[in-house]
Design a protein around this motif. Structure first.
Motif, PDB file in Angstrom:
ATOM      1  N   HIS A 137       0.851  -1.197   0.000  1.00  0.00           N
ATOM      2  CA  HIS A 137       0.000   0.000   0.000  1.00  0.00           C
ATOM      3  C   HIS A 137       0.884   1.245   0.000  1.00  0.00           C
ATOM      4  O   HIS A 137       1.774   1.383   0.853  1.00  0.00           O
ATOM      5  N   ILE A 139       0.764   5.419   0.118  1.00  0.00           N
ATOM      6  CA  ILE A 139      -0.080   6.575   0.429  1.00  0.00           C
ATOM      7  C   ILE A 139       0.639   7.850   0.027  1.00  0.00           C
ATOM      8  O   ILE A 139       1.757   8.118   0.471  1.00  0.00           O
ATOM      9  N   VAL A 293     -10.226  10.469  -5.053  1.00  0.00           N
ATOM     10  CA  VAL A 293     -10.244   9.304  -4.162  1.00  0.00           C
ATOM     11  C   VAL A 293     -11.680   8.977  -3.767  1.00  0.00           C
ATOM     12  O   VAL A 293     -12.585   9.792  -3.944  1.00  0.00           O
ATOM     13  N   ASP A 294     -11.871   7.778  -3.188  1.00  0.00           N
ATOM     14  CA  ASP A 294     -13.180   7.435  -2.632  1.00  0.00           C
ATOM     15  C   ASP A 294     -13.216   7.819  -1.152  1.00  0.00           C
ATOM     16  O   ASP A 294     -12.307   8.480  -0.649  1.00  0.00           O
ATOM     17  N   TYR A 297     -10.093   6.995   0.687  1.00  0.00           N
ATOM     18  CA  TYR A 297      -8.864   7.586   0.140  1.00  0.00           C
ATOM     19  C   TYR A 297      -8.133   6.670  -0.830  1.00  0.00           C
ATOM     20  O   TYR A 297      -6.947   6.833  -1.096  1.00  0.00           O
ATOM     21  N   ARG A 298      -8.893   5.706  -1.410  1.00  0.00           N
ATOM     22  CA  ARG A 298      -8.345   4.857  -2.460  1.00  0.00           C
ATOM     23  C   ARG A 298      -8.443   5.580  -3.796  1.00  0.00           C
ATOM     24  O   ARG A 298      -9.491   6.133  -4.131  1.00  0.00           O
ATOM     25  N   THR A 299      -7.346   5.608  -4.545  1.00  0.00           N
ATOM     26  CA  THR A 299      -7.392   6.152  -5.902  1.00  0.00           C
ATOM     27  C   THR A 299      -7.944   5.071  -6.826  1.00  0.00           C
ATOM     28  O   THR A 299      -8.288   3.967  -6.384  1.00  0.00           O
ATOM     29  N   GLU A 302      -5.138   0.371  -7.909  1.00  0.00           N
ATOM     30  CA  GLU A 302      -5.107  -0.527  -6.747  1.00  0.00           C
ATOM     31  C   GLU A 302      -3.792  -0.380  -5.980  1.00  0.00           C
ATOM     32  O   GLU A 302      -2.706  -0.357  -6.550  1.00  0.00           O
ATOM     33  N   TYR A 305      -3.102   5.303  -2.579  1.00  0.00           N
ATOM     34  CA  TYR A 305      -4.050   6.113  -1.815  1.00  0.00           C
ATOM     35  C   TYR A 305      -3.531   7.550  -1.774  1.00  0.00           C
ATOM     36  O   TYR A 305      -2.356   7.805  -2.034  1.00  0.00           O
ATOM     37  N   CYS A 327      -7.786   6.156   6.451  1.00  0.00           N
ATOM     38  CA  CYS A 327      -7.209   5.400   5.335  1.00  0.00           C
ATOM     39  C   CYS A 327      -6.532   4.114   5.807  1.00  0.00           C
ATOM     40  O   CYS A 327      -6.821   3.023   5.307  1.00  0.00           O
ATOM     41  N   LYS A 330      -8.791   1.399   7.371  1.00  0.00           N
ATOM     42  CA  LYS A 330      -9.481   0.621   6.329  1.00  0.00           C
ATOM     43  C   LYS A 330      -8.533  -0.401   5.710  1.00  0.00           C
ATOM     44  O   LYS A 330      -8.906  -1.560   5.491  1.00  0.00           O
ATOM     45  N   ILE A 331      -7.286   0.021   5.450  1.00  0.00           N
ATOM     46  CA  ILE A 331      -6.278  -0.895   4.914  1.00  0.00           C
ATOM     47  C   ILE A 331      -6.077  -2.087   5.854  1.00  0.00           C
ATOM     48  O   ILE A 331      -5.942  -3.235   5.427  1.00  0.00           O
TER      49      ILE A 331
END
Length: 463
Positions: A137, A139, A293-294, A297-299, A302, A305, A327, A330-331
């Motif tokens: 991941h 960020i 982002v959603d 904070y995901r772009t 995949e 973020y 963020c 959630k990860i």
């Protein structure tokens, strides 16, 4: 993978996300090209508040006789000492974050980070040596910088941004501050309070344009009462820097005026640091220069973020921190609530201070609410009178139908500390009557919140 989470940027978004990731058992690293803590700790929130505290101490000393304290001799500001104290405070805070990184086993990778392929970040150090790191991941928390207008190009000497304003090597006699948001108003107040001849120029009809109109008008009155020159509904057309002083051409409703100043401080907003971090090559979607982002904070890519000032939301340190925590939780597989962007407090550390949360009275009416509005003046507050801070008021906006708090708008001493109560109240959907019946301690400035709620329901005692 080298890491579970790799964060580019160590500001209040990045470093908080890193520490929370480590708390949740992940292997974490942060890429930072300059000082740990980012702009906020090193060149923003913290050092500006240090300067403002120095100016407050100077103000108290100048008016010591009002409090029954006699000071023999002249009281003068030591500008270089103020700047040094500010830099020392910032340095101490940065070291504090470094300590937290060690405590939580967060690695720091010195250099400039950019996306470089799937799950990969390339870091270029100060000697241009490049190295790649991988992470499940990534960020992006690269923050923002002072925005430049085409007709107000910063040269770092005569036309400056907030960074240079924090570390001037000599005391300027005069200054034009362009923009009266939080940054512009705070610097205008600081320099004015220590004896600089300040002209504050704002394009909009009121200062601090995002605030409630009544608050904005009170701040303008307070600034003018202190003999600061304030020009609203005005624009800087150009700046001639060829001579010893800057000649600033300002267009007003009455015509054009030229103001001379040693320095022009441009405080017209910020620009996100999204250049050269690999967004295009990675296929990360942006809109109007900000990363899309959603709610977590995901772009669109995949494993990538983004948080903080490179998003379209409010560019505030506490927002970036909250986004970072949401963020990474959630990860980590937790179930965090998305952030409620209608309940974000804003603070401006002028004198008097300004703070707010939620809808202004005008916004509430535009959204179709029938409102009850309560206002309580600081002039009726015993604590404010005792403190010698009688300017200002608390204004609360309630939904008339259900009694729910829609917004809070305050100007006066200590209001930046008082706003948190109303953020919590709004989150818990507290009604006006519940605020009235929550006994507030006497004498405090926070009593004004209870009294303002009572004023909305015609139950106020002290006015």
């Amino acid at each position: 993978m080298d890491y579970d989470v790799l964060i580019i940027g160590s500001g209040p978004g990045g470093y908080v996300a890193a520490i929370r990731s480590a708390q949740l058992g992940m292997k974490v690293a942060v890429v930072e090209k300059e000082s740990v803590g980012g702009i906020c700790l090193n060149w923003g929130c913290i050092p500006t508040k240090s300067l403002l505290k120095s100016s407050q101490a100077f103000e108290y000393a100048k008016h010591a006789a009002d409090y029954g304290v006699k000071i023999d001799g002249d009281v003068t500001p030591d500008f270089k000492a103020m700047v040094k104290r500010s830099r020392d405070v910032a340095g101490g805070m940065s070291k504090g974050v470094q300590f937290l990184f060690k405590k939580n086993k967060v690695e720091t990778l010195k250099g400039f980070g950019k996306l470089a392929g799937k799950n990969t970040v390339e870091v270029t150090d100060s000697s241009d040596k490049k190295k790649e790191y991988t992470a499940k991941h990534i960020i992006l928390a690269t923050g923002a910088r002072s925005r430049e207008l085409p007709n107000l190009k910063q040269d770092g000497k005569k036309i400056i941004g907030y960074r240079e304003a924090l570390s001037l090597d000599k005391f300027p006699e005069s200054m034009v501050v362009v923009g009266s948001g939080a940054i512009g108003s705070e610097f205008a107040w600081f320099y004015h309070s220590i004896g600089v001849k300040v002209t504050l120029v704002e394009f909009m009809p009121t200062l601090v344009p995002n605030e409630d109109e009544e608050v904005a008008k009170q701040l303008e009155r307070s600034f003018k009462k202190g003999k600061m020159k304030v020009m609203t509904s005005s624009t800087v057309e150009n700046v001639d820097t060829s001579g010893k002083k800057c000649k600033v051409a300002i267009k007003t409703k009455k015509g054009e005026e030229t103001v001379e100043a040693d320095i022009v401080l441009s405080a017209v907003g910020i620009s996100p640091n999204t250049e050269n971090i690999g967004l295009e090559d990675a296929g990360v979607e942006t809109e109007k220069g900000r990363v899309k982002v959603d709610e977590f904070y995901r772009t669109n890519v995949e494993g990538v973020y983004a948080i903080g000032d490179i998003l379209a939301g409010p560019a505030l340190a506490h927002v970036a921190s909250a986004e970072g925590i949401t963020c990474v939780e959630k990860i980590a597989g937790l179930d965090p609530d998305p952030i409620d962007y209608k309940n974000i407090p804003g603070c401006t550390y002028t004198s008097p201070e300004v703070s707010s949360v939620g809808l202004t009275e005008k916004q509430a009416k535009e959204e179709g609410y029938e409102v009850k509005v309560g206002k309580f003046p600081y002039s009726a507050s015993g604590k404010a009178s005792a403190a010698g801070q009688k300017e200002g008021f608390v204004k609360l906006v309630f939904d008339a139908k259900y009694g729910e708090l829609l917004g809070a708008h305050m100007i006066g001493g200590n209001v930046t500390e008082m706003i948190a109560e109303l953020v919590v109240a709004k989150k818990l959907e507290i009604t006006g009557h519940e605020l009235i019946k929550s006994i507030h301690p006497h004498p405090t400035m926070s009593e004004a919140i209870m009294e303002a709620a009572a004023a909305a329901y015609d139950e106020v005692i002290h006015i």
